[in-house]
Design an enzyme around this catalytic site. Sequence first.
Site, mmCIF file in Angstrom:
data_model
loop_
_atom_site.group_PDB
_atom_site.id
_atom_site.type_symbol
_atom_site.label_atom_id
_atom_site.label_comp_id
_atom_site.label_asym_id
_atom_site.label_seq_id
_atom_site.Cartn_x
_atom_site.Cartn_y
_atom_site.Cartn_z
ATOM 1 N N HIS A 59 -2.270 7.788 6.864
ATOM 2 C CA HIS A 59 -1.181 9.098 6.280
ATOM 3 C C HIS A 59 -1.790 9.550 5.852
ATOM 4 C CE1 HIS A 59 3.098 6.249 5.823
ATOM 5 N NE2 HIS A 59 2.122 5.512 5.993
ATOM 6 N N GLN B 191 3.709 10.026 1.084
ATOM 7 C CA GLN B 191 4.616 9.572 1.105
ATOM 8 C C GLN B 191 5.618 9.553 -0.510
ATOM 9 O OE1 GLN B 191 2.447 5.444 1.726
ATOM 10 N NE2 GLN B 191 4.188 4.991 2.892
ATOM 11 N N HIS C 255 -4.178 1.931 7.561
ATOM 12 C CA HIS C 255 -2.260 2.168 7.961
ATOM 13 C C HIS C 255 -2.404 3.478 6.422
ATOM 14 C CE1 HIS C 255 1.575 1.543 7.403
ATOM 15 N NE2 HIS C 255 1.713 2.038 6.541
ATOM 16 N N GLU C 256 -2.900 2.969 5.637
ATOM 17 C CA GLU C 256 -2.958 4.268 4.304
ATOM 18 C C GLU C 256 -3.968 5.377 4.817
ATOM 19 O OE1 GLU C 256 -0.535 3.745 2.447
ATOM 20 O OE2 GLU C 256 -0.394 1.796 2.980
ATOM 21 N N GLY D 274 0.722 -1.286 0.085
ATOM 22 C CA GLY D 274 -0.378 -0.353 -0.071
ATOM 23 C C GLY D 274 0.516 0.921 -0.279
ATOM 24 N N CYS E 188 6.333 0.214 7.076
ATOM 25 C CA CYS E 188 5.787 1.116 6.375
ATOM 26 C C CYS E 188 7.056 1.541 5.419
ATOM 27 C CB CYS E 188 6.225 2.228 7.156
ATOM 28 S SG CYS E 188 5.092 4.129 6.248
ATOM 29 N N LEU E 189 6.667 1.801 4.261
ATOM 30 C CA LEU E 189 7.902 2.151 2.991
ATOM 31 C C LEU E 189 8.604 3.189 3.422
ATOM 32 C CD1 LEU E 189 6.316 0.898 -0.384
ATOM 33 C CD2 LEU E 189 7.764 -0.494 1.296
#
Length: 176
Positions: A146, A51, A142-143, A46, A100-101
């Site tokens: 963000h 991000q 989670h997204e 995701g 997380c990326l």
Amino acid sequence: MTKLDLLYIPDSALHEKAKEVSSVNDEIRDILDNMMDIMYEHNGIGLAGNQVGVLKRLVVIDCPIDEADEEEDAESLKYKMVNPKITWHSKEKTTRQEGCLSIPTGLADIERPTEISVEYLDEKGKKQTLKTGGLLSACIQHEIDHLNGILYTDYLSKLKRDMIYKKVKKYLKGQK
Ligand code: NI
């Protein structure tokens, strides 16, 4: 359009609130495609606009299916979401390990509502509703966090967060 790049902590864009998208046009579709590419490039499941430094309420997801989504007839659950909004969540909660990326090498157990309903616009601008549990539910939550400038590490104690950030800093330094 210019290629977008993945941002890492402590980039300030990760703590900003993304704005609603007023119309799903070619520019938005381009950004979503670009975000998908970046997500795959980094083996993520995701990615949110923040991000990649785009403060618009955009999320892409390609989430492996787990038991809770077993009824789905697909290999993975792929979504492009514009203005996603959680309209309902279960009282029951589930704890899962999250990464997380933007926080490479970091992992922590995070508790979230097990099931959610989410409303969003698809890439054609059509309103969609999705009810889901399992990994996909955690991923969407989670997204959306963000988009509100929240990272999973914000739910941790300062001690734990500092430990993860230190490790990430060291890792990113090694990547240069
Ligand atoms: Ni993330």
